[in-house]
Scaffold this active site. Structure first.
Site, short mmCIF file in Angstrom:
data_model
loop_
_atom_site.label_atom_id
_atom_site.label_comp_id
_atom_site.label_asym_id
_atom_site.label_seq_id
_atom_site.Cartn_x
_atom_site.Cartn_y
_atom_site.Cartn_z
N ALA A 193 0.56 -1.13 -0.14
CA ALA A 193 0.10 0.08 -0.13
C ALA A 193 0.74 1.31 0.00
O ALA A 193 0.35 2.46 -0.23
CB ALA A 193 -0.95 0.02 1.18
N TYR A 194 2.03 1.24 0.37
CA TYR A 194 2.94 2.31 0.29
C TYR A 194 3.08 2.90 -1.03
O TYR A 194 3.33 2.40 -2.09
CB TYR A 194 4.36 1.98 0.72
CG TYR A 194 4.45 1.69 2.23
CD1 TYR A 194 3.41 1.87 3.26
CD2 TYR A 194 5.66 1.12 2.63
CE1 TYR A 194 3.48 1.55 4.51
CE2 TYR A 194 5.78 0.57 4.08
CZ TYR A 194 4.48 0.94 4.72
OH TYR A 194 4.67 0.54 6.25
N GLY A 195 2.45 4.25 -1.24
CA GLY A 195 2.63 4.78 -2.48
C GLY A 195 1.51 4.24 -3.61
O GLY A 195 1.81 4.32 -4.77
N GLY A 196 0.68 3.45 -3.09
CA GLY A 196 -0.25 2.74 -3.93
C GLY A 196 0.55 1.59 -4.88
O GLY A 196 0.19 1.52 -5.81
N GLY A 197 1.46 1.32 -4.51
CA GLY A 197 2.72 0.19 -5.21
C GLY A 197 3.88 0.80 -5.34
O GLY A 197 4.79 -0.14 -6.04
#
Length: 334
Positions: free
Chosen positions: A68-72
């Site tokens: 989920a960090y940065g949406g991938g």
């Protein structure tokens, strides 16, 4: 790229794999553009690559991220670094938080875990990760379903070890018990919320991890920068992040928290070192702590983390740091 420095390492819990005593947190990678970083505006790809270079040269060979960090984008940045540098750190990623809209795009169901590991590996450009962690406890999915799916991830060769992150100690104990009863792959790590201004983990989670041989890799070891001493009671702080960090405002900023920072600042001043080194040295001295996750965005953050490894606090200093602490409500489980 220069050969990495040799810094102390520690076993990953009861596992044979060893990791450096500090890890690079990559939650702020890839947040420039339409997809914000997990913790607000983040580093561009070029900035992230430079920071990973710096971490490697300092001997930090454990990178921690999540889908989920940065949406991938954080995983994509790490994958780009590994491909271009042709070297490989110990790599941790996590699953739980939503990766899109829809009822099955998050959580710890078998469907989401198996899709999650495949998608993470695709973004990373790798065949496996060293450590695959559940990012939080999922009350909507049976524990048995989650541990069976994680066991399959390991047996398929897509992860070498599995771990967990913030939850109640009784929930973690339930996971461990059911893994043992069912003969499934066991968690080797707990990534929990633990620092000088949030020590509630010392009541149950830390003793449980020590008793069970679980490695502890705390997140937010500097309380989102609060322990560095540049936050203020009257206006939150001098930086844009300090003023706008609602997550930190909700967790910290009570009067006793500032008293802890005052104690850190006093010792740091006498030692002639930054607050960060004192706060990290304290955390590294806690029994059971394997490697704090350093959410760095600048070279100086990494240098402070390395310097903290050789800073030994006296018993008197440790008592002074502990004295101002007051109990908190449970923070960081959601």
């Amino acid at each position: 790229m220069a050969a990495p420095l040799q810094i102390p390492s520690h076993p990953l819990g009861a596992a044979g794999h060893r990791v450096p005593r500090v890890a690079l947190g990559c939650g702020n990678f890839g947040g420039v553009g339409s997809a914000p970083a997990f913790f607000g505006q983040g580093l561009s790809l070029s900035e992230a690559l430079e920071l990973m270079d710096a971490a490697w040269e300092l001997g930090i060979r454990h990178f921690d991220t999540a889908d989920a960090y940065g949406g991938g984008r954080s995983e994509e940045a790490i994958g780009a670094w590994i491909r271009s540098r042709r070297t490989r750190p110990t790599l941790t990623t996590k699953v739980f938080n939503p990766m899109g809209r829809g009822p099955n795009r998050g959580g710890l169901s078998r469907k989401h875990i198996l899709h999650g590991i495949d998608n993470s590996l695709k973004r990373l450009g790798m065949d496996y990760v060293d450590l695959y962690q559940i990012h939080r406890f999922d009350p909507t999915t049976p524990i048995e379903e989650t541990i069976d799916a994680l066991d399959d991830v390991v047996k398929s060769g897509k992860a070498r070890y599995i771990g967990a992150s913030s939850m109640y100690a009784w929930q973690f104990a339930d996971y461990l018990h059911k893994q043992e009863v069912r003969g499934k792959t066991r968690f080797v790590t707990m990534q929990n919320h633990y620092n000088l201004v949030y020590r509630e983990e010392e009541r149950e989670m830390m003793p449980l991890c020590r008793a069970e041989g679980i490695g502890v890799i705390p997140w937010s070891p500097l309380a989102r920068g609060f322990l560095t001493g540049n936050r203020r009671r009257q206006d939150k702080g001098e930086t844009a992040r300090a003023k706008s960090d609602a997550f930190a405002h909700d967790m910290y900023y009570q009067e006793s928290d500032f008293a802890v920072v005052d104690a850190v600042s006093d010792i740091a001043s006498k030692r002639g070192v930054p607050n960060a080194q004192v706060a990290l040295a304290w955390l590294l001295s806690r029994k059971g702590v394997t490697a704090p996750i350093i959410g760095a965005s600048k070279m100086g953050h990494l240098e402070d983390a390395i310097a903290a490894l050789s800073l030994t606090l006296s018993e008197e200093e440790t008592k002074a740091l502990s004295k101002p602490y007051t109990p908190h409500r449970v923070l960081g489980h959601m």
